[in-house]
Scaffold this active site. Structure first.
Site, mmCIF file in Angstrom:
data_model
loop_
_atom_site.group_PDB
_atom_site.id
_atom_site.type_symbol
_atom_site.label_atom_id
_atom_site.label_comp_id
_atom_site.label_asym_id
_atom_site.label_seq_id
_atom_site.Cartn_x
_atom_site.Cartn_y
_atom_site.Cartn_z
ATOM 1 N N GLU A 76 35.147 -15.862 34.851
ATOM 2 C CA GLU A 76 36.288 -15.343 34.102
ATOM 3 C C GLU A 76 35.844 -14.411 32.968
ATOM 4 O O GLU A 76 36.456 -13.384 32.737
ATOM 5 C CB GLU A 76 37.093 -16.523 33.539
ATOM 6 C CG GLU A 76 38.430 -16.169 32.913
ATOM 7 C CD GLU A 76 39.490 -15.753 33.938
ATOM 8 O OE1 GLU A 76 39.167 -15.662 35.137
ATOM 9 O OE2 GLU A 76 40.635 -15.486 33.525
ATOM 10 N N ASP A 77 34.759 -14.744 32.293
ATOM 11 C CA ASP A 77 34.430 -14.050 31.043
ATOM 12 C C ASP A 77 33.194 -13.155 31.075
ATOM 13 O O ASP A 77 32.905 -12.470 30.093
ATOM 14 C CB ASP A 77 34.231 -15.073 29.903
ATOM 15 C CG ASP A 77 35.511 -15.836 29.610
ATOM 16 O OD1 ASP A 77 36.581 -15.345 30.006
ATOM 17 O OD2 ASP A 77 35.429 -16.906 28.997
#
Ligand code: MN
Length: 715
Positions: A76-77
């Site tokens: 996600e990051d």
């Protein structure tokens, strides 16, 4: 920040079978991926996944879960991809990371509390593998522990609300009591800081009143049990502020007593000892009424087991005591994560843990805990799907549910007027099966009505009930109209005066209470119209006895007259096909066709084209003939099936061309059968849906323009 060695040391306290090298590799890999990121607290971002993993290590989770904890935010990051994770750490880890990533993207769009339960189920269903949920809960716990670093109060409150409504109950559902308590209390601190502060200061005050009352109670109970020869451990633990608050709210009391703030626990080795301890406590202290609960013989739905009681204990303190085995305690605190330590007993004691029932099958088949976790699916929700309304409300439905079920779940009126559905922005058939997370937009139109065909594919009771009751009320309306028509005709035939006033005098002899009911009963074929006439005019019955029976020719003549007579017309407007009115399968009548209705006892009427061959069968029963006609207000959207005989050139693409041509004229092919096949031609039977004779004529004419089509005619 904790080192990898610290994590591994913590994990080895709980288990010995883990892949140290792979965990070390994941630690370095995640550290590197997050290297440029900083948390709101000012710490390196990587400290977050490390703390999440620490929580998982304390639960004693397996290697794949530990690595997932370390990697859970990378996809996600950072620019790490799932493919890369799969290559480096294998399919199992990749699928767990994928699950956690998907859960993190899931956000409840509407903030209605009634949605919470459905949202929880969606989370469970999407978790698939229970380890995904455990990692997600650990993630949420650490985020809540560090929530004060979130910038705005609004964001903190939103996260706290979500934790309170969604994640704490989820932790409870999978039996993780300790985690649930902490999540709730951390949320409470954000949502109602004043209440929490006042509870804390009250606790402080109570402690100043007496020198350590908790320890004195514990000591006295210990002494008592020892005297009776029971080997037990006794604890007194202060409840968290939120638990006290919840209790105060629930019981509407203020807390003055230890029983409200301290949970005393007695832990023993075996179940018989639990009851022995209970007996000792009850015979030495005054028992408070209505407080005893036996969750050992009847566990809570989440599998929780203990004996609960409340007594006036040492130094006249009112205290609450929980009595359980060490194993029950571990399961109460750790829930599903406790299965490693007590796997054997979970298996043999399986039926006690109702929430585990779905999982137990897998446990029993699996050879070890690894395999158990690997194959564990959240089976209890595999039989449901969760779909969103366009506004973001969540609707829970049984698996196999269709847009019609969805429409009825939203509101009965939406279901009744449902004419189409968009699923994730695309038009889909009403019979389509919905999937988890689908967004469903129901298209309604004012004069649309439930179709009896829906009953064949809906799966929810609500939809089925509504469709049936709609059909019943329509049916009754039709039977009533039909019955009245039949009865007036019967009176006319006997040259008797028809009046509803006279009918109401004879209702009792037909066991009905209103004239309407009588009509319906006649329409349905349950009551003979002639008997009604004779009941009103008994003298006519006498007359008939002296009359010669009609000869064959006479009967046919009457039939003809009946057919020709304009008489009462039964409106076909809004009739429900397949129920009180049937369209004959032999001649497939279309609006515009000359038609006639035949009454069938108990089945309403069947509509035939007036020159249909089948009508010969009813020539001898003139009473059954009904004049019907199409009303011009016939629902323009209503489709009728008509059968065509087509002779088509046997060459590549000709079937395709045929269906394209039908579609161009807005006909819909619903069935196709090749009845004969020769070197150069096919004979086909083609069932298509059209709206009227005019529409059919367009289709037929258009087909005849094609060189591929040798012959088209209606059958
Ligand atoms: Mn995270």
């Amino acid at each position: 920040m904790r080192t990898c060695k610290e994590l591994i040391d913590q994990l080895s306290k709980k288990r010995s079978d883990f892949d140290r090298a792979l965990i070390e590799k994941a630690y370095e890999y995640a550290k590197d991926a997050h290297s440029s990121q900083i948390r709101a607290s000012g710490e390196p971002y990587f400290s977050h996944p490390v703390e999440v993993t620490w929580i998982l290590a304390k639960m004693g989770m397996d290697t794949a879960s530990i690595i997932t904890g370390l990697l859970h935010d990378t996809v996600e990051d950072t620019d790490v991809t799932l493919d890369r994770i799969k290559t480096l750490f294998g399919e199992e880890v990749a699928s767990l990371v994928d699950g956690v990533t998907k859960l993190s993207r899931l956000e409840l769009q509407s903030d209605k509390t009634k949605q919470a339960e459905n949202f929880r189920k969606l989370v469970l269903a999407m978790s698939g593998d229970i380890r995904v949920l455990l990692v997600k809960l650990a993630d949420r716990l650490h985020n809540m522990r560090t929530i004060e670093f979130k910038s705005s109060e609004e964001k903190r409150k939103k996260t706290a609300r979500e934790t309170m409504d969604i994640y704490a109950p989820l932790a409870e559902r999978i039996g993780m009591q300790e985690l649930k308590d902490e999540l709730q209390d951390l949320s409470f601190a954000q949502l109602n800081p004043d209440a929490r502060d006042s509870i804390i200061s009250r606790l402080e005050f109570l402690k100043t009143q007496e020198s350590d009352p908790v320890q004195s109670v514990v000591e006295e109970i210990k002494k008592l049990l020892k005297k009776e020869g029971v080997n037990a451990k006794v604890f007194g633990r202060e409840k968290l502020p939120y638990s006290i608050w919840a209790k105060m709210q629930k019981k509407n009391i203020s807390f003055e007593q230890l029983s409200d703030i301290i949970a005393f626990r007695i832990k023993v080795d075996t179940i018989p000892e639990c009851y022995q301890v209970l007996g000792i406590i009850h015979s030495n202290y005054l028992v408070l009424p209505n407080r005893f609960k036996d969750y050992i013989s009847t566990p809570k739905p989440n599998g929780y087991r203990s004996l609960h009681t409340a007594v006036i204990g040492p130094s006249r303190h009112r205290i609450e005591i929980q009595i359980r085995t060490h194993e029950m305690h571990a399961i109460a605190e750790l829930g599903v994560a406790a299965h490693w330590q007590y796997k054997q007993n979970l298996m043999s004691d399986g039926k006690q843990y109702r929430w585990l029932r779905g999982l137990l099958d897998i446990i029993e088949r699996a050879s070890g805990p690894e395999e158990f976790m690997e194959h564990t699916k959240m089976e209890m929700f595999q039989d449901q799907v969760f779909c969103f309304t366009p506004k973001g409300d969540l609707i829970s439905l049984p698996r196999g549910a269709t847009p019609v079920d969805f429409a009825y779940a939203v509101h009965s009126a939406v279901g009744d007027k449902c004419s189409g559905a968009k699923v994730n922005g695309k038009m889909r058939p009403l019979r389509a099966r919905l999937e988890n997370g689908d967004q469903v937009d129901i298209i309604t139109s004012e004069n649309h009505k439930p179709s009896p065909t829906w009953e064949r594919f809906v799966v929810t009771g609500k939809a089925r009930t509504r469709i049936r009751s709609f059909i019943r009320s329509q049916q009754r309306e039709q039977y009533t109209g039909l019955g009245k028509s039949i009865l007036t005709k019967a009176f006319r035939k006997e040259s008797a005066d028809f009046s509803e006033k006279k009918l109401s005098d004879v209702l009792r002899s037909f066991k009905v209470s209103t004239v309407e009911d009588l009509y319906a009963s006649i329409g349905e074929g349950l009551t003979s119209p002639i008997e009604v006439v004779h009941s009103v005019f008994p003298e006519l019955k006498e007359k008939i006895r002296h009359q010669e029976p009609l000869d064959d020719g006479e009967q046919k003549r009457i039939a003809k007259i009946n057919k020709a007579k304009p008489g009462e017309k039964v409106s076909l407007l809004g009739l429900i096909p397949g129920m009180a009115v049937h369209y004959a399968g032999c001649c497939h009548p279309l609006p515009g066709d000359d038609i006639v209705g035949i009454v069938s006892t108990g089945r309403g009427i069947t509509i035939h084209v007036s020159d249909c061959d089948q009508l010969a069968d009813f020539e001898d029963e003139p009473d059954r003939w009904i004049d019907v006609d199409w009303q011009e207000a016939n629902d323009p959207g209503r489709k009728f099936v008509v059968r065509l005989f087509v002779v088509l050139a046997n060459q590549p693409g000709s079937l395709g061309a045929l269906s394209v041509m039908v579609a161009k004229q807005e006909g819909n092919i619903i069935n196709l059968k090749i009845t004969n096949r020769s070197f150069d031609f096919f004979d086909l039977l083609l069932d298509i849906e059209v709206t009227s004779v005019k529409h059919l004529e367009n289709v037929v004419a258009y087909l005849q323009t094609s060189t591929l089509i040798n012959e088209v005619r209606r059958i």
